[in-house]
Design a protein around this motif. Sequence first.
Motif, PDB file in Angstrom:
ATOM      1  N   LEU A  31       1.186  -3.041   8.805  1.00 25.04           N
ATOM      2  CA  LEU A  31       1.296  -4.010   7.434  1.00 25.04           C
ATOM      3  C   LEU A  31       3.004  -4.311   7.494  1.00 25.04           C
ATOM      4  O   LEU A  31       3.312  -5.460   6.876  1.00 25.04           O
ATOM      5  N   THR A  80      -1.844   0.135  -2.405  1.00 23.19           N
ATOM      6  CA  THR A  80      -0.683   0.038  -1.666  1.00 23.19           C
ATOM      7  C   THR A  80       0.393   0.542  -2.099  1.00 23.19           C
ATOM      8  O   THR A  80       1.443   1.298  -1.569  1.00 23.19           O
ATOM      9  N   GLY A 118       6.397 -12.499   8.491  1.00 24.28           N
ATOM     10  CA  GLY A 118       6.124 -13.611   7.868  1.00 24.28           C
ATOM     11  C   GLY A 118       6.850 -13.847   6.599  1.00 24.28           C
ATOM     12  O   GLY A 118       6.681 -14.749   5.711  1.00 24.28           O
ATOM     13  N   ILE A 122       1.726 -11.478  -1.336  1.00 28.98           N
ATOM     14  CA  ILE A 122       0.410 -11.213  -1.103  1.00 28.98           C
ATOM     15  C   ILE A 122      -0.170 -12.608  -0.425  1.00 28.98           C
ATOM     16  O   ILE A 122      -1.342 -12.103   0.385  1.00 28.98           O
ATOM     17  N   ASP A 123       0.366 -13.393   0.035  1.00 28.07           N
ATOM     18  CA  ASP A 123       0.084 -14.819   0.615  1.00 28.07           C
ATOM     19  C   ASP A 123      -0.050 -13.934   2.383  1.00 28.07           C
ATOM     20  O   ASP A 123      -0.670 -14.419   3.101  1.00 28.07           O
ATOM     21  N   ILE A 124       1.111 -13.333   2.487  1.00 27.12           N
ATOM     22  CA  ILE A 124       1.322 -12.738   3.747  1.00 27.12           C
ATOM     23  C   ILE A 124       0.415 -11.790   4.143  1.00 27.12           C
ATOM     24  O   ILE A 124      -0.231 -11.729   5.145  1.00 27.12           O
ATOM     25  N   ASP A 125       0.058 -11.036   3.235  1.00 27.92           N
ATOM     26  CA  ASP A 125      -1.209  -9.842   3.420  1.00 27.92           C
ATOM     27  C   ASP A 125      -1.635  -9.657   2.164  1.00 27.92           C
ATOM     28  O   ASP A 125      -0.914  -9.305   1.286  1.00 27.92           O
ATOM     29  N   PRO A 126      -3.097  -9.636   1.785  1.00 32.15           N
ATOM     30  CA  PRO A 126      -3.652  -9.571   0.580  1.00 32.15           C
ATOM     31  C   PRO A 126      -3.371  -7.995   0.252  1.00 32.15           C
ATOM     32  O   PRO A 126      -3.554  -7.824  -0.889  1.00 32.15           O
ATOM     33  N   ALA A 127      -3.037  -7.121   1.192  1.00 31.27           N
ATOM     34  CA  ALA A 127      -2.947  -5.744   0.763  1.00 31.27           C
ATOM     35  C   ALA A 127      -1.903  -5.546  -0.260  1.00 31.27           C
ATOM     36  O   ALA A 127      -1.988  -4.510  -1.077  1.00 31.27           O
ATOM     37  N   TRP A 128      -0.786  -6.464  -0.186  1.00 31.79           N
ATOM     38  CA  TRP A 128       0.308  -6.196  -1.325  1.00 31.79           C
ATOM     39  C   TRP A 128      -0.209  -6.507  -2.717  1.00 31.79           C
ATOM     40  O   TRP A 128       0.456  -6.251  -3.684  1.00 31.79           O
ATOM     41  N   ARG A 151       3.765  -7.034  10.135  1.00 25.34           N
ATOM     42  CA  ARG A 151       3.464  -8.411   9.768  1.00 25.34           C
ATOM     43  C   ARG A 151       4.067  -8.902   8.596  1.00 25.34           C
ATOM     44  O   ARG A 151       4.204 -10.088   8.653  1.00 25.34           O
ATOM     45  N   THR A 152       4.089  -8.417   7.682  1.00 22.79           N
ATOM     46  CA  THR A 152       5.080  -8.748   6.388  1.00 22.79           C
ATOM     47  C   THR A 152       6.418  -9.002   7.028  1.00 22.79           C
ATOM     48  O   THR A 152       6.925 -10.137   6.434  1.00 22.79           O
TER      49      THR A 152
END
Length: 414
Positions: free
Chosen positions: A121, A152, A128, A141-147, A124-125
């Motif tokens: 994670l 998390t 991006g 959040i746009d980069i990864d919804p987990a944020w 990836r963040t």
Amino acid sequence: MASTLDPGAPAAQGNLKARLRRAERLRKLKAVGLVAPLALFLVIVFVLPIGSMLLNSVDNGSLRQVMPATAASLQEWDGEGLPEAATFAAFAEELRDSRRGGGLGSVGRRLNYEDSGFRGLLMRTLMGLPRESDDWRATLIDIDPAWGEGVTWRRIQAAAPPRTDRYLLASVDLERGADGEIQRVDADSRLYQAVFQRTLVIAGGVTLICLALGFPLAYLLATLPARTSNLLMILVLLPFWTSLLVRTAAWIILLQSNGLANQSLMALGLVESPLQLVFNRIGVFFAMVHILLPFMVLPLYSVMKGISPSYQRAAVSLGAHPFAAFWQVYVPQTVSGVAAGTILVFIMALGYYITPALVGGPADQMVSYYVAYYTNTTNNWGMAAALGSILLAVTLLLYLVYHRLVNRKQMIGS
């Protein structure tokens, strides 16, 4: 009377006291000088490593060192919903800066203990992550919804304090639940309580076998003529002249299916097919007893050599049965040797790694195996230090209990 009237007498007495004080001070300085090298050696070799291990077992400073602003902000967060926008901004800035100096690797490794997918994670963040943003919360959040999930950030929050009991709890199959209360881990994840129990069983079994074999051997060495005793003592000390790894490998050769032990048993007609004597608990006991037996014999021999045989002969001459004289007169005098030998063998057996790893199977690995695994394979120093700290605490506790029992027996016997 003349000395009391002499005006120089008080001065002479004062000079004598001053010389005595200087001599006493010099004597103390010499004593300190003699003891100082040993004290320094103990501090460097024992105190500092043990203290470092104890600190590593509760250390939680990886995130704070790399992301101090994020850690400070998350410690003030109540854990409800999502953190404030300032926390997102601080995290994004420090995540970008963490590429320098290897900080990202240490943070990712620490957070992976909370969730095995955290390193991915973060990578990836970071890939991006834009250079600037007006709303870092929306950007992350746009980069990864987990944020956008509170869990998390709560996992990152768990890594924010400088100290943690996570490793110590995990080393005894415990954890803190979502409400902060200590609870047992899932049944599928429970491992270390069984490992500690297995370690104590193996160490205790090896100690008892060494005592059963070493006591009569030490008695024989102490009662035989000096020439014969010295020859046998050389045979007892012979294993010290061979490498531990070589001795362990030799037992694998002896105990394997087509080894000397199985071939002898089959030649004598005692078994029809080879027995499984290696890569199991039997092989571990054989190898460890062979290696640790001299450490039991030597303390027993040193005590037995100082026991006069006249006590036992006097008891027999007074009508006692030879076995009763041996058990009631001779054996109580060997308690200090038995205590020294068993404590020495037990403590050494607790920390054995090479022998169980090579001769034992997967179900025979002791705590030291997992300490080496976390140190050399996963670089999880916190977990390795926690397992070592628990093993140290168990050893000290058992030693105190054993010491009290031995003292009580001696008081009763006297």
